[in-house]
Design an enzyme around this catalytic site. Structure first.
Site, PDB file in Angstrom:
ATOM      1  CE  LYS A  37      23.522  17.739 -23.299  1.00 18.14           C
ATOM      2  NZ  LYS A  37      22.627  18.874 -23.585  1.00 18.14           N
ATOM      3  N   GLY A 117      24.791  22.619 -20.567  1.00 13.16           N
ATOM      4  CA  GLY A 117      23.804  21.988 -19.680  1.00 13.16           C
ATOM      5  C   GLY A 117      22.808  21.203 -20.505  1.00 13.16           C
TER       6      GLY A 117
HETATM    7  N1  LIG Z   1      21.310  28.821 -36.524  1.00 12.59           N
HETATM    8  C1  LIG Z   1      20.872  27.593 -36.886  1.00 12.59           C
HETATM    9  N2  LIG Z   1      20.728  27.293 -38.203  1.00 12.59           N
HETATM   10  C2  LIG Z   1      20.309  26.063 -38.585  1.00 12.59           C
HETATM   11  N3  LIG Z   1      20.004  25.060 -37.735  1.00 12.59           N
HETATM   12  C3  LIG Z   1      20.116  25.336 -36.407  1.00 12.59           C
HETATM   13  C4  LIG Z   1      20.544  26.590 -35.915  1.00 12.59           C
HETATM   14  N4  LIG Z   1      20.557  26.540 -34.547  1.00 12.59           N
HETATM   15  C5  LIG Z   1      20.142  25.307 -34.214  1.00 12.59           C
HETATM   16  N5  LIG Z   1      19.894  24.571 -35.315  1.00 12.59           N
HETATM   17  C6  LIG Z   1      19.407  23.174 -35.354  1.00 12.59           C
HETATM   18  O1  LIG Z   1      18.316  23.112 -34.443  1.00 12.59           O
HETATM   19  C7  LIG Z   1      18.346  21.870 -33.691  1.00 12.59           C
HETATM   20  C8  LIG Z   1      18.448  22.201 -32.195  1.00 12.59           C
HETATM   21  O2  LIG Z   1      19.709  22.786 -31.944  1.00 12.59           O
HETATM   22  P1  LIG Z   1      20.602  22.224 -30.712  1.00 12.59           P
HETATM   23  O3  LIG Z   1      20.629  20.742 -30.709  1.00 12.59           O
HETATM   24  O4  LIG Z   1      21.908  22.942 -30.750  1.00 12.59           O
HETATM   25  O5  LIG Z   1      19.703  22.735 -29.482  1.00 12.59           O
HETATM   26  P2  LIG Z   1      20.016  22.575 -27.942  1.00 12.59           P
HETATM   27  O6  LIG Z   1      19.571  23.810 -27.268  1.00 12.59           O
HETATM   28  O7  LIG Z   1      21.440  22.165 -27.770  1.00 12.59           O
HETATM   29  O8  LIG Z   1      19.058  21.373 -27.525  1.00 12.59           O
HETATM   30  P3  LIG Z   1      19.128  20.464 -26.160  1.00 12.59           P
HETATM   31  O9  LIG Z   1      18.397  21.238 -25.122  1.00 12.59           O
HETATM   32  O10 LIG Z   1      18.464  19.191 -26.552  1.00 12.59           O
HETATM   33  O11 LIG Z   1      20.586  20.278 -25.843  1.00 12.59           O
HETATM   34  C9  LIG Z   1      19.558  21.111 -34.210  1.00 12.59           C
HETATM   35  O12 LIG Z   1      19.122  20.240 -35.253  1.00 12.59           O
HETATM   36  C10 LIG Z   1      20.437  22.196 -34.808  1.00 12.59           C
HETATM   37  O13 LIG Z   1      21.272  21.713 -35.860  1.00 12.59           O
HETATM   38  C1  LIG Z   2      15.594  15.861 -24.227  1.00  6.84           C
HETATM   39  C2  LIG Z   2      15.929  17.322 -24.470  1.00  6.84           C
HETATM   40  N1  LIG Z   2      16.541  17.446 -25.814  1.00  6.84           N
HETATM   41  C3  LIG Z   2      16.895  17.853 -23.429  1.00  6.84           C
HETATM   42  N2  LIG Z   2      18.140  17.095 -23.520  1.00  6.84           N
HETATM   43  C4  LIG Z   2      16.369  17.802 -22.020  1.00  6.84           C
HETATM   44  C5  LIG Z   2      15.404  18.934 -21.760  1.00  6.84           C
HETATM   45  C6  LIG Z   2      14.934  18.953 -20.328  1.00  6.84           C
HETATM   46  C7  LIG Z   2      13.923  20.057 -20.047  1.00  6.84           C
HETATM   47  C8  LIG Z   2      13.398  19.980 -18.633  1.00  6.84           C
HETATM   48  C9  LIG Z   2      12.395  21.100 -18.345  1.00  6.84           C
HETATM   49  O1  LIG Z   2      12.832  22.261 -18.146  1.00  6.84           O
HETATM   50  O2  LIG Z   2      11.183  20.844 -18.411  1.00  6.84           O
HETATM   51 MG   LIG Z   3      22.281  20.511 -26.924  1.00  3.27          MG
END
Ligand SMILES: Nc1ncnc2c1ncn2[C@@H]1O[C@H](COP(=O)(O)OP(=O)(O)OP(=O)(O)O)[C@@H](O)[C@H]1O
Ligand SMILES: C[C@H](N)[C@H](N)CCCCCC(=O)O
Ligand SMILES: [Mg+2]
Length: 215
Positions: A37, A117
């Site tokens: 990451k 990302g």
């Molecule tokens: N299928 C699922 N079932 C239950 N909880 C989920 C599921 N998918 C995601 N979550 C929960 O939703 C929240 C957001 O998921 P995650 O952190 O993986 O998103 P992300 O896309 O990686 O966010 P970021 O852009 O911040 O990296 C987390 O608390 C995760 O545990």
């Molecule tokens: C803080 C958040 N959970 C992510 N790590 C960062 C998301 C950036 C989004 C930027 C945008 O597309 O506006």
């Molecule tokens: Mg994430």
């Protein structure tokens, strides 16, 4: 290089949640998995003043990685904002090239690299580029995580189109049931040209491999 760049239709769609499960699936298929990451915002300040990226921790756990969190996530910022703004606020200048360098461990024959990302495909990731630009620099096939919520078809097809326009391969998409509500993605299979996996809403504390995922 065996591996994938994990992107999403937005922030908070389940990229980390799914990446950890893909790591487990790859381990089941006989791979050891390196995770990255490269830059994370929204990190939490620890008692000793250090920052912790929850994403990096969950990726480390999903991959059973013996790499430390600093290697997994070298650029950590506290404000939960776009990485390019976090860099500006911190008075730092970090390039896509530098992020790519941090993602280049020497991989063994049965090693796979997963890079997550931040935000979505065209979210800024460095001072000079977007998530797209890091994926292109790494020349990795892309996995698209789609949060199953109203509007997801548009977001999924826009992102799939942008990925294909970048010249990279859209390896697969994962429709992720972020909420235990209805399916808003029905019909997506007819319009997106890649395998689609589905992850149900789950509260399992352990990380279960993504069902049927194939390298
Ligand atoms: N299928 C699922 N079932 C239950 N909880 C989920 C599921 N998918 C995601 N979550 C929960 O939703 C929240 C957001 O998921 P995650 O952190 O993986 O998103 P992300 O896309 O990686 O966010 P970021 O852009 O911040 O990296 C987390 O608390 C995760 O545990
Ligand atoms: C803080 C958040 N959970 C992510 N790590 C960062 C998301 C950036 C989004 C930027 C945008 O597309 O506006
Ligand atoms: Mg994430």
């Amino acid at each position: 290089m065996t591996g994938f760049f994990i992107t999403g239709t937005d922030t908070d769609v389940g990229k980390t949640f799914i990446a950890a499960r893909i790591a487990r699936s790859l381990i089941q298929q006989g791979f050891s998995v390196r995770v990255r990451k490269p830059i994370a915002s929204g990190c939490t300040r620890q008692a000793d003043g250090s920052l912790l990226s929850d994403d990096a921790l969950r990726l480390q756990q999903g991959a059973n990685s013996n790499e430390n969190l600093q290697e997994i996530c070298p650029y950590q910022f506290e404000p939960a904002i776009s990485p390019h703004l976090a860099l500006q606020q911190a008075g730092k200048w970090v390039t896509i090239e530098q992020l790519a360098q941090s993602c280049h461990p020497t991989l063994g024959t049965r090693e796979a690299l997963l890079v997550e990302g931040a935000g979505g495909w065209l979210s800024p990731l460095a001072n000079d580029g977007f998530n797209r630009d890091l994926a292109v620099q790494l020349r990795l096939p892309v996995i698209l995580v789609i949060a199953n919520r109203l509007g997801c078809i548009n977001h999924a097809l826009l992102t799939a189109q942008a990925i294909q326009q970048s010249g990279l391969t859209l390896h697969c998409a994962v429709v992720n049931q972020v909420h235990d509500k209805q399916d808003f993605s029905s019909g997506l299979e007819d319009w997106i040209e890649c395998p689609i996996y589905r992850q149900e809403h789950t509260t399992d504390s352990e990380i279960i491999p993504l069902a049927d995922f194939k390298l």
